[in-house]
Enzyme design. Structure first.
Site, PDB file in Angstrom:
ATOM      1  N   SER A 153      50.122  36.589  48.007  1.00  0.00           N
ATOM      2  CA  SER A 153      49.258  36.676  49.188  1.00  0.00           C
ATOM      3  C   SER A 153      50.165  36.704  50.412  1.00  0.00           C
ATOM      4  CB  SER A 153      48.354  35.430  49.242  1.00  0.00           C
ATOM      5  OG  SER A 153      47.908  35.178  50.552  1.00  0.00           O
ATOM      6  N   TYR A 166      46.779  26.373  48.797  1.00  0.00           N
ATOM      7  CA  TYR A 166      46.894  27.807  48.492  1.00  0.00           C
ATOM      8  C   TYR A 166      48.228  28.351  49.018  1.00  0.00           C
ATOM      9  CZ  TYR A 166      45.178  32.697  48.263  1.00  0.00           C
ATOM     10  OH  TYR A 166      44.998  34.029  47.983  1.00  0.00           O
TER      11      TYR A 166
HETATM   12  P1  NDP Z   1      37.666  36.311  42.993  1.00  0.00           P
HETATM   13  O1  NDP Z   1      37.252  34.922  43.358  1.00  0.00           O
HETATM   14  O2  NDP Z   1      36.813  37.459  43.391  1.00  0.00           O
HETATM   15  O3  NDP Z   1      37.940  36.389  41.393  1.00  0.00           O
HETATM   16  C1  NDP Z   1      38.727  35.413  40.772  1.00  0.00           C
HETATM   17  C2  NDP Z   1      38.930  35.780  39.321  1.00  0.00           C
HETATM   18  O4  NDP Z   1      39.789  34.795  38.725  1.00  0.00           O
HETATM   19  C3  NDP Z   1      37.651  35.782  38.522  1.00  0.00           C
HETATM   20  O5  NDP Z   1      37.725  36.785  37.527  1.00  0.00           O
HETATM   21  C4  NDP Z   1      37.657  34.387  37.879  1.00  0.00           C
HETATM   22  O6  NDP Z   1      36.931  34.327  36.662  1.00  0.00           O
HETATM   23  C5  NDP Z   1      39.135  34.236  37.587  1.00  0.00           C
HETATM   24  N1  NDP Z   1      39.570  32.854  37.381  1.00  0.00           N
HETATM   25  C6  NDP Z   1      39.546  31.827  38.265  1.00  0.00           C
HETATM   26  N2  NDP Z   1      40.053  30.708  37.695  1.00  0.00           N
HETATM   27  C7  NDP Z   1      40.425  31.050  36.425  1.00  0.00           C
HETATM   28  C8  NDP Z   1      40.995  30.345  35.336  1.00  0.00           C
HETATM   29  N3  NDP Z   1      41.333  29.047  35.441  1.00  0.00           N
HETATM   30  N4  NDP Z   1      41.229  31.007  34.165  1.00  0.00           N
HETATM   31  C9  NDP Z   1      40.903  32.324  34.050  1.00  0.00           C
HETATM   32  N5  NDP Z   1      40.348  33.051  35.054  1.00  0.00           N
HETATM   33  C10 NDP Z   1      40.102  32.416  36.226  1.00  0.00           C
HETATM   34  O7  NDP Z   1      39.156  36.455  43.585  1.00  0.00           O
HETATM   35  P2  NDP Z   1      39.892  37.697  44.294  1.00  0.00           P
HETATM   36  O8  NDP Z   1      39.658  38.935  43.510  1.00  0.00           O
HETATM   37  O9  NDP Z   1      39.591  37.675  45.730  1.00  0.00           O
HETATM   38  O10 NDP Z   1      41.429  37.239  44.147  1.00  0.00           O
HETATM   39  C11 NDP Z   1      42.220  37.607  43.044  1.00  0.00           C
HETATM   40  C12 NDP Z   1      43.667  37.193  43.329  1.00  0.00           C
HETATM   41  O11 NDP Z   1      44.111  37.820  44.519  1.00  0.00           O
HETATM   42  C13 NDP Z   1      43.854  35.689  43.541  1.00  0.00           C
HETATM   43  O12 NDP Z   1      45.086  35.287  42.994  1.00  0.00           O
HETATM   44  C14 NDP Z   1      43.888  35.574  45.052  1.00  0.00           C
HETATM   45  O13 NDP Z   1      44.590  34.436  45.489  1.00  0.00           O
HETATM   46  C15 NDP Z   1      44.614  36.847  45.410  1.00  0.00           C
HETATM   47  N6  NDP Z   1      44.392  37.261  46.796  1.00  0.00           N
HETATM   48  C16 NDP Z   1      43.136  37.537  47.271  1.00  0.00           C
HETATM   49  C17 NDP Z   1      42.972  37.947  48.578  1.00  0.00           C
HETATM   50  C18 NDP Z   1      41.636  38.293  49.149  1.00  0.00           C
HETATM   51  O14 NDP Z   1      41.586  38.561  50.345  1.00  0.00           O
HETATM   52  N7  NDP Z   1      40.566  38.312  48.363  1.00  0.00           N
HETATM   53  C19 NDP Z   1      44.120  38.068  49.487  1.00  0.00           C
HETATM   54  C20 NDP Z   1      45.374  37.734  48.891  1.00  0.00           C
HETATM   55  C21 NDP Z   1      45.490  37.362  47.591  1.00  0.00           C
HETATM   56  P3  NDP Z   1      35.346  33.909  36.638  1.00  0.00           P
HETATM   57  O15 NDP Z   1      34.612  35.104  37.153  1.00  0.00           O
HETATM   58  O16 NDP Z   1      35.086  33.629  35.221  1.00  0.00           O
HETATM   59  O17 NDP Z   1      35.230  32.700  37.524  1.00  0.00           O
END
Ligand code: NDP
Length: 262
Positions: A153, A166
């Site tokens: 990020s 985070y």
């Molecule tokens: P979302 O909240 O939309 O999706 C998160 C995903 O991670 C879901 O598929 C969720 O599964 C899964 N997940 C969470 N915890 C676990 C776990 N313990 N084991 C397995 N799966 C898990 O997140 P984003 O798409 O926004 O973010 C994805 C990545 O990108 C993250 O690492 C985030 O930090 C990073 N990021 C996001 C930004 C943004 O602006 N959105 C900016 C910078 C980085 P389930 O659906 O089952 O809960």
């Protein structure tokens, strides 16, 4: 010098097995689709089994049941991680590409941050990449090739009030990318990170809806817009492909220019 594909085939992932953690929705889902479009055999992951199956079924409809697999497991659970990697290797094929994408956010001032929430964020956003990365690398190293892409990020290098755990986790993930490179690059693995700026997903919906925050983001981003999940697809396909074979340990900021201005 080793045989290289022609320039036109550099981004072809046909038949390569890719695990994308946290790909039932958001960024991970788009990355899974992009890798599948480039030819990869994709293994989806998430916690919620119904959501994961819905995504698997939608992608399998486009790419075929033999190209899209799903494995629900908790990326913070060492035993579950190990058995998931075994399952992929035995049932799907040799793991060639790993995208450590699963992550959570927790917004609270540092003085009010409970130790259990600190631990949960660190485990999900940082320790998971160590656990899944180590299990994947154990298989990739003897084969002499593999790609690991850690989704960091802009918080890997910038802080903002209210998201201390985070910020610490994503900074750690950037350094873990370098540590993995130091130990595994000589075995033919490329480990890099992608550092997205502000991307419109479920995780950031509350920020998009907050008028003050939204206009601050627009002013703070030279490109003057939120990123989309698709903005991350090109860089990740590149880092997953032979086109990035001499790119090692880098963190690539995909942020509309946010980190180059004050
Ligand atoms: P979302 O909240 O939309 O999706 C998160 C995903 O991670 C879901 O598929 C969720 O599964 C899964 N997940 C969470 N915890 C676990 C776990 N313990 N084991 C397995 N799966 C898990 O997140 P984003 O798409 O926004 O973010 C994805 C990545 O990108 C993250 O690492 C985030 O930090 C990073 N990021 C996001 C930004 C943004 O602006 N959105 C900016 C910078 C980085 P389930 O659906 O089952 O809960």
């Amino acid at each position: 010098m080793s045989e290289k594909p022609s320039p036109g085939a550099l981004f072809d992932l046909t038949g390569r097995v890719a695990l994308i953690t946290g790909s039932s929705r958001g960024i991970g889902r788009t990355l899974a689709e992009a890798l599948a479009e480039a030819g990869a055999i994709v293994v989806l992951n998430g916690l919620n089994e119904d959501r994961l199956e819905q995504t698997r079924s939608a992608l399998a409809h486009r790419f075929g049941d033999d190209r899209i697999f799903a494995r629900p497991f908790d990326v913070t659970d060492e035993i579950a991680v190990s058995s998931a990697i075994d399952w992929i290797e035995n049932e799907v094929g040799p793991l060639r590409i790993l995208v450590n994408n699963a992550g959570v956010q927790h917004r609270v001032p540092l003085l009010e941050l409970a130790p259990e929430d600190w631990e949960r964020v660190l485990k999900t956003d940082l320790t998971s990449a160590f656990l899944v990365g180590r299990a994947a690398a154990t298989r990739m190293i003897p084969r002499g090739r593999g790609k690991i892409i850690n989704i960091a990020s802009v918080q890997a290098s910038l802080a903002r009030p209210g998201i201390a755990a985070y910020t610490a986790a994503k900074g750690g993930l950037r350094n873990l990318t370098m540590a993995m490179t130091a130990e595994w690059a000589a075995s033919g693995l490329q480990i890099n990170a992608v550092a997205p700026g502000y991307i419109h997903t479920e995780m950031t919906q509350s920020l998009v809806d907050d008028e003050t925050f939204n206009s601050w983001i627009m002013g703070r981003t030279p490109a003057n817009r939120w990123g989309t999940t698709l903005d991350l697809a090109g860089p990740v396909v590149w880092l997953a492909s032979d086109g990035s074979d001499y790119v090692n340990g880098q963190t690539i900021f995909i942020d509309g220019g946010m980190t180059v201005v004050v």
